[in-house]
Enzyme design. Structure first.
Site, mmCIF file in Angstrom:
data_model
loop_
_atom_site.group_PDB
_atom_site.id
_atom_site.type_symbol
_atom_site.label_atom_id
_atom_site.label_comp_id
_atom_site.label_asym_id
_atom_site.label_seq_id
_atom_site.Cartn_x
_atom_site.Cartn_y
_atom_site.Cartn_z
ATOM 1 C CG HIS A 155 -1.694 -1.261 1.387
ATOM 2 N ND1 HIS A 155 -2.872 -1.545 0.750
ATOM 3 C CD2 HIS A 155 -1.377 -2.356 2.119
ATOM 4 C CE1 HIS A 155 -3.283 -2.770 1.105
ATOM 5 N NE2 HIS A 155 -2.381 -3.288 1.925
ATOM 6 C CB SER A 276 12.777 22.969 -15.095
ATOM 7 O OG SER A 276 12.016 24.147 -15.200
ATOM 8 C CE LYS A 282 11.487 19.750 -10.777
ATOM 9 N NZ LYS A 282 10.112 20.063 -11.113
ATOM 10 C CD GLU A 289 7.926 12.608 -15.227
ATOM 11 O OE1 GLU A 289 6.995 13.352 -15.528
ATOM 12 O OE2 GLU A 289 9.030 13.025 -14.845
ATOM 13 C CE1 TYR A 316 -6.438 -8.036 -46.637
ATOM 14 C CE2 TYR A 316 -8.032 -7.163 -48.201
ATOM 15 C CZ TYR A 316 -6.950 -6.980 -47.362
ATOM 16 O OH TYR A 316 -6.387 -5.738 -47.238
HETATM 17 N N1 ARG Z 1 -2.601 -3.133 -48.706
HETATM 18 C C1 ARG Z 1 -3.394 -4.287 -48.456
HETATM 19 C C2 ARG Z 1 -3.350 -4.643 -46.976
HETATM 20 O O1 ARG Z 1 -2.506 -4.189 -46.309
HETATM 21 C C3 ARG Z 1 -2.876 -5.427 -49.254
HETATM 22 C C4 ARG Z 1 -3.904 -6.462 -49.570
HETATM 23 C C5 ARG Z 1 -4.908 -5.916 -50.489
HETATM 24 N N2 ARG Z 1 -5.819 -6.892 -50.930
HETATM 25 C C6 ARG Z 1 -7.009 -6.585 -51.494
HETATM 26 N N3 ARG Z 1 -7.752 -7.558 -51.822
HETATM 27 N N4 ARG Z 1 -7.378 -5.354 -51.634
HETATM 28 O O2 ARG Z 1 -4.175 -5.410 -46.491
#
Ligand code: ARG
Length: 479
Positions: A155, A276, A282, A289, A316
Site C-alpha cells: 500500500h 526545467s 530541477k 515518465e 480477406y
Molecule cells: N494493402 C493491403 C493490406 O494491407 C494489401 C492487400 C490488399 N488486398 C485486397 N484484396 N485489396 O491489407
C-alpha cells in the site's frame, strides 16, 4: 498506378486513392515483401510455371530495388496503393514483361499476410533481444546492490525491510514471463500463408513447402481461408508488448518515486534526466515518465487491432489493412522503451544510506516483534494486538517502535526480555526470511542463480529461432 485497371473505366479519385492507400505504413515492410517475391519467383521457376530466365531477372530487379530503398534513394510514388504495388510496378518498369509474371498464382492477400508474418517474427525477435538486455541490466544492478536493504512496502506504506536485489529480481521474473509471451508470438507468426492466393488456393502447381523453407517459416498454414484472414499472431505480439509495457511502466513509477526528494533512494544519471526551462534546480525523471506514458499507446494499439478484427467475415477484408500500423507502433515503441530503461538502470546511483535512514520511522520491525512473542508461546493474534499498542505508543511518543525503552515492552508483556532489541535489527530481520523466494541474502542468492539460468535458456531459445527477414531501415521516417 493501379494493378487492377482492366475492369475499371474510370480511375479512382485523388481522395479515395489517398484514403485507400497503405504505402505510408507498409513501406516499412519492403524487405519482407521483396524476400517473399524472390521466394515465390524461384518456386514458380522450380515448378516450371515461369522460366528460369524470368525468375533470375525478377530476383536481380528486386535486389536492385531493395538496395535503392535501403539507401533511401527509391522514389516512392504516392499513386501506388501499397508496398506490394510500389515494388511490383517499379520492377516491371525496370525489367519489362518478366515483372508481370511475378504475381502468377499469388494474390496480395497471401502476399500481405506473408510480409506481415515475416515482420512480426523480426519484431518479436528483436524485442526478445531487448528483453534479455534489460534482464541482464537488472541482474547486474541486483548484484551491485549486495546486501543493501530498503523498506519493502505494501500500500506504499513501510512494511518489512527487503534486499534491494530482491526487489530488482522481482522485475527480472516479470520480464522473464514477457519473454515467454514474445516467444509464443514469434511461434504464432512462424507459419507460411504464401500459396493461399486470394482465398481458395490456386490452379498452379505451387510448392508451398518450398517457399516456406526459403523464407524461414517452420510450417505451412493448412487452410487457405485462415491463411489470408488470420491476424492472431499480431494480437499475440501486441498483447506481449502490452504486458511488457505495463511492467516497464510499473518499474518507471518506482523510478519516479525513488528519485524524488521524498524518497531519494536513487539518483538518475544526467544522461537519463532532464532539467526545467524555468526552475534551475530541477532534475526530472522524464524518461521514466515517458515510458509510463507510452504504455497507454501500446495498450491502445492492442485494443485497436482487437476491435478491428472483431466481426470480420472470412476471408480477406480491407479492414485488415489497418493491422500493421498499431503492431509496428507497439513494437517500435517497446524497443525504444527497453533501451532507455536499460540505460537508466545501468547508470543510476543507489543511495543505500538514504534507504537505510528512512527505515527508522516506519516500525518495520513490528512483525518481528510480534513473532518474538509468538515464538515464546503467545498466540500470534494476541501478539499482533500487543505490538499494535506498542506502535501506537511509539506514534504518540513520535518515535519508531525500536526506540521505545525496554521497560515499555515489559509493561506490555512479561514475555519480553532484554533480548527484544535483537528483533529491531533490520539486517537480522532480512536475514531471518530464509524461505524459498524470501528476502534473506542466501535465499536471494538462490533465486539469482535461477534468474541467471533462465537467461541462459532464453538466450539459447533466441539462437534456436527459425530465420527471420530483418526489418529494413530505409523507410524509417525522419522529422
Ligand atoms: N494493402 C493491403 C493490406 O494491407 C494489401 C492487400 C490488399 N488486398 C485486397 N484484396 N485489396 O491489407
Amino acid at each position: 498506378m493501379a494493378l487492377w485497371g482492366g475492369r475499371f473505366e474510370d480511375t479512382v479519385s485523388e481522395l479515395t486513392q489517398e484514403f485507400g492507400a497503405s504505402l505510408p505504413v507498409d513501406r516499412q515492410l519492403y524487405r519482407q515483401d521483396i524476400a517473399g517475391s524472390c521466394a515465390h519467383a524461384a518456386m514458380l521457376a522450380a515448378q516450371g510455371i515461369i522460366s528460369a530466365e524470368d525468375a533470375e531477372a525478377i530476383r536481380g530487379g528486386l535486389e536492385a530495388i531493395q538496395a535503392d530503398i535501403d539507401a533511401g534513394t527509391f522514389a516512392f510514388d504516392i499513386n501506388d496503393e501499397d508496398i506490394h504495388m510500389a515494388i511490383e510496378s517499379e520492377l516491371t518498369r525496370r525489367i519489362g514483361a518478366a515483372g508481370g509474371r511475378l504475381h502468377t498464382g499469388r494474390s496480395r492477400n497471401d502476399q500481405v499476410a506473408t510480409d506481415t508474418r515475416l515482420a512480426a517474427k523480426a519484431l518479436a525477435k528483436s524485442l526478445m533481444e531487448g528483453n534479455l538486455a534489460l534482464r541482464h541490466a537488472l541482474v547486474d544492478a541486483a548484484e551491485a546492490a549486495g546486501d543493501t536493504i530498503l523498506p519493502g512496502m505494501t500500500h506504499l506504506q513501510h512494511a518489512q525491510p527487503v534486499l534491494f536485489a530482491h526487489h530488482l529480481l522481482a522485475y527480472a521474473w516479470m520480464f522473464a514471463r514477457d519473454f515467454t509471451r514474445l516467444k509464443a508470438a514469434f511461434d504464432a507468426a512462424d507459419a507460411s500463408p504464401l500459396g493461399a492466393a486470394a482465398l481458395a488456393g490456386t490452379t498452379y502447381p505451387l510448392d508451398r513447402r518450398m517457399t516456406a523453407d526459403t523464407l524461414g517459416f517452420s510450417r505451412v498454414i493448412e487452410n487457405s481461408l485462415d491463411a489470408v484472414s488470420d491476424r492472431d499472431f499480431l494480437l499475440d505480439l501486441e498483447y506481449a508488448c502490452s504486458v511488457m509495457a505495463v511492467h516497464l511502466s510499473r518499474l518507471s513509477e518506482e523510478i519516479v518515486l525513488w528519485s524524488s526528494q521524498e524518497f531519494g533512494f536513487i539518483t538518475l544519471s544526467d544522461a537519463f534526466s532532464t532539467g526545467s526551462s524555468i526552475m534551475p534546480q530541477k532534475k526530472n525523471p522524464d524518461f521514466a515518465e515517458l515510458i509510463r506514458g507510452k504504455t497507454g499507446r501500446v495498450v491502445g494499439d492492442l485494443v485497436q487491432l482487437l476491435v478491428t478484427v472483431k466481426g470480420l467475415p472470412l476471408a480477406y477484408n480491407k479492414d485488415l489493412q489497418e493491422d500493421k500500423e498499431s503492431a509496428l507502433d507497439a513494437a517500435h515503441t517497446l524497443e525504444q522503451c527497453l533501451t532507455v530503461m536499460c540505460g537508466m538502470v545501468d547508470t543510476w546511483t543507489v543511495n543505500a544510506d538514504r534507504m537505510r535512514a528512512v527505515m527508522h520511522r516506519g516500525h518495520l520491525a513490528a512483525t518481528d516483534v510480534a513473532d518474538y512473542l509468538a515464538k515464546r508461546g503467545m498466540p500470534f493474534r494476541q501478539a499482533h494486538e500487543v505490538v499494535g499498542k506498542l506502535v501506537l505508543a511509539a506514534e504518540h511518543a513520535g518515535c519508531d517502535i525500536s526506540e521505545l525503552p525496554v521497560s515499555t515492552f515489559r509493561e506490555a508483556s512479561e514475555l519480553f526480555g532484554d533480548d527484544v532489541v535483537g528483533a529491531f535489527d533490520l539486517d537480522a530481520i532480512v536475514a531471518a526470511r530464509t524461505t524459498q523466494g524470501g528476502t534473506a541474502p542466501a535465499a536471494v542468492a538462490d533465486q539469482m542463480e535461477k534468474v541467471k539460468a533462465g537467461l541462459v535458456a532464453d538466450e539459447a531459445a533466441v539462437e534456436a529461432l527459425s530465420p527471420v527477414v530483418e526489418m529494413g531501415t530505409g523507410t524509417r521516417s525522419v522529422l
